[in-house]
Design a protein around this motif. Structure first.
Motif, PDB file in Angstrom:
ATOM      1  N   GLY A  99      34.346  27.726  39.711  1.00  0.00           N
ATOM      2  CA  GLY A  99      35.277  28.643  39.073  1.00  0.00           C
ATOM      3  C   GLY A  99      36.633  27.997  38.918  1.00  0.00           C
ATOM      4  O   GLY A  99      36.910  26.962  39.523  1.00  0.00           O
TER       5      GLY A  99
ATOM      6  N   HIS B  65      40.322  28.813  39.621  1.00  0.00           N
ATOM      7  CA  HIS B  65      41.096  29.771  40.385  1.00  0.00           C
ATOM      8  C   HIS B  65      42.588  29.567  40.229  1.00  0.00           C
ATOM      9  O   HIS B  65      43.069  28.434  40.138  1.00  0.00           O
ATOM     10  N   SER B  66      43.305  30.668  40.231  1.00  0.00           N
ATOM     11  CA  SER B  66      44.759  30.584  40.158  1.00  0.00           C
ATOM     12  C   SER B  66      45.420  30.988  41.468  1.00  0.00           C
ATOM     13  O   SER B  66      46.602  30.738  41.668  1.00  0.00           O
ATOM     14  N   ARG B  67      44.620  31.572  42.365  1.00  0.00           N
ATOM     15  CA  ARG B  67      45.166  32.015  43.651  1.00  0.00           C
ATOM     16  C   ARG B  67      44.299  31.527  44.791  1.00  0.00           C
ATOM     17  O   ARG B  67      43.085  31.403  44.640  1.00  0.00           O
TER      18      ARG B  67
ATOM     19  N   SER C 113      43.369  33.109  47.327  1.00  0.00           N
ATOM     20  CA  SER C 113      42.406  34.142  47.708  1.00  0.00           C
ATOM     21  C   SER C 113      41.136  34.113  46.866  1.00  0.00           C
ATOM     22  O   SER C 113      40.098  34.619  47.286  1.00  0.00           O
ATOM     23  N   ASP C 114      41.210  33.514  45.691  1.00  0.00           N
ATOM     24  CA  ASP C 114      40.034  33.441  44.819  1.00  0.00           C
ATOM     25  C   ASP C 114      38.933  32.567  45.406  1.00  0.00           C
ATOM     26  O   ASP C 114      37.762  32.747  45.090  1.00  0.00           O
ATOM     27  N   TYR C 115      39.319  31.619  46.244  1.00  0.00           N
ATOM     28  CA  TYR C 115      38.375  30.624  46.718  1.00  0.00           C
ATOM     29  C   TYR C 115      37.285  31.193  47.601  1.00  0.00           C
ATOM     30  O   TYR C 115      36.234  30.569  47.769  1.00  0.00           O
TER      31      TYR C 115
ATOM     32  N   VAL D  37      36.041  34.450  47.369  1.00  0.00           N
ATOM     33  CA  VAL D  37      35.463  35.659  46.779  1.00  0.00           C
ATOM     34  C   VAL D  37      34.399  35.271  45.765  1.00  0.00           C
ATOM     35  O   VAL D  37      34.694  34.614  44.764  1.00  0.00           O
TER      36      VAL D  37
ATOM     37  N   GLY E  66      32.928  36.946  43.501  1.00  0.00           N
ATOM     38  CA  GLY E  66      33.174  37.465  42.165  1.00  0.00           C
ATOM     39  C   GLY E  66      34.174  36.678  41.345  1.00  0.00           C
ATOM     40  O   GLY E  66      34.285  36.897  40.132  1.00  0.00           O
ATOM     41  N   ARG E  67      34.880  35.754  41.967  1.00  0.00           N
ATOM     42  CA  ARG E  67      35.861  34.936  41.260  1.00  0.00           C
ATOM     43  C   ARG E  67      35.271  33.640  40.743  1.00  0.00           C
ATOM     44  O   ARG E  67      35.986  32.830  40.155  1.00  0.00           O
ATOM     45  N   TYR E  68      33.998  33.424  40.959  1.00  0.00           N
ATOM     46  CA  TYR E  68      33.319  32.219  40.481  1.00  0.00           C
ATOM     47  C   TYR E  68      32.550  32.537  39.201  1.00  0.00           C
ATOM     48  O   TYR E  68      31.886  33.561  39.106  1.00  0.00           O
ATOM     49  N   ASN E  69      32.639  31.631  38.253  1.00  0.00           N
ATOM     50  CA  ASN E  69      32.059  31.865  36.941  1.00  0.00           C
ATOM     51  C   ASN E  69      30.610  31.386  36.817  1.00  0.00           C
ATOM     52  O   ASN E  69      29.818  31.968  36.087  1.00  0.00           O
TER      53      ASN E  69
END
Length: 125
Positions: A98, A100-102, A104-106, A108, A110-113
């Motif tokens: 994914g 990520h811009s934050r 916290s995305d790493y 989660v 749901g933040r991976y494409n």
């Protein structure tokens, strides 16, 4: 985009195992990548992730000190070195990518494409 995880298998408690993930169809070096796992009857859970250049890493507390994530951008490969395996590490392991811009995305899912199909790791006691 294709992510293919491999390297799983049946091992005994205390053994080591290295998972690999081959990526294609994307500019791998621009993506954060991570490993998640799903045990029987449980939700998919974060294991470890790393930034596009590999300089930043996140590791779930229960595997910290036992699992190491690393990547080889020249080969479009992601790895998870697992040691001191425990029966509770038994799960299907998935690699994901994914942008990520934050921070916290790493961690989660749901933040991976993009996701690979997963590879089964079974640790016997």
């Amino acid at each position: 985009v294709q992510l293919q995880a491999f390297g799983g298998g049946l091992v005994q408690a205390g053994d080591s195992l290295r998972l690999s993930c081959a990526a294609s169809g994307l500019t791998f070096s621009t993506y954060a990548v991570g490993w998640f796992r799903q045990a029987p009857g449980k939700e998919r859970a974060f294991v470890a992730s790393t930034s596009p250049n590999g300089s930043i890493k996140y590791t779930e507390d229960s595997v910290k000190g036992r699992f190491t994530i690393f990547r080889d951008n020249a080969k479009n490969m992601l790895y998870l070195q697992m040691s001191s395996l425990k029966p509770e590490d038994t799960a299907v392991y998935y690699c994901a990518a994914g942008q990520h811009s934050r921070a916290s995305d790493y961690v989660v899912a749901g933040r991976y494409n993009y996701w690979g199909r997963g590879t089964l790791v079974t640790v016997s006691s």
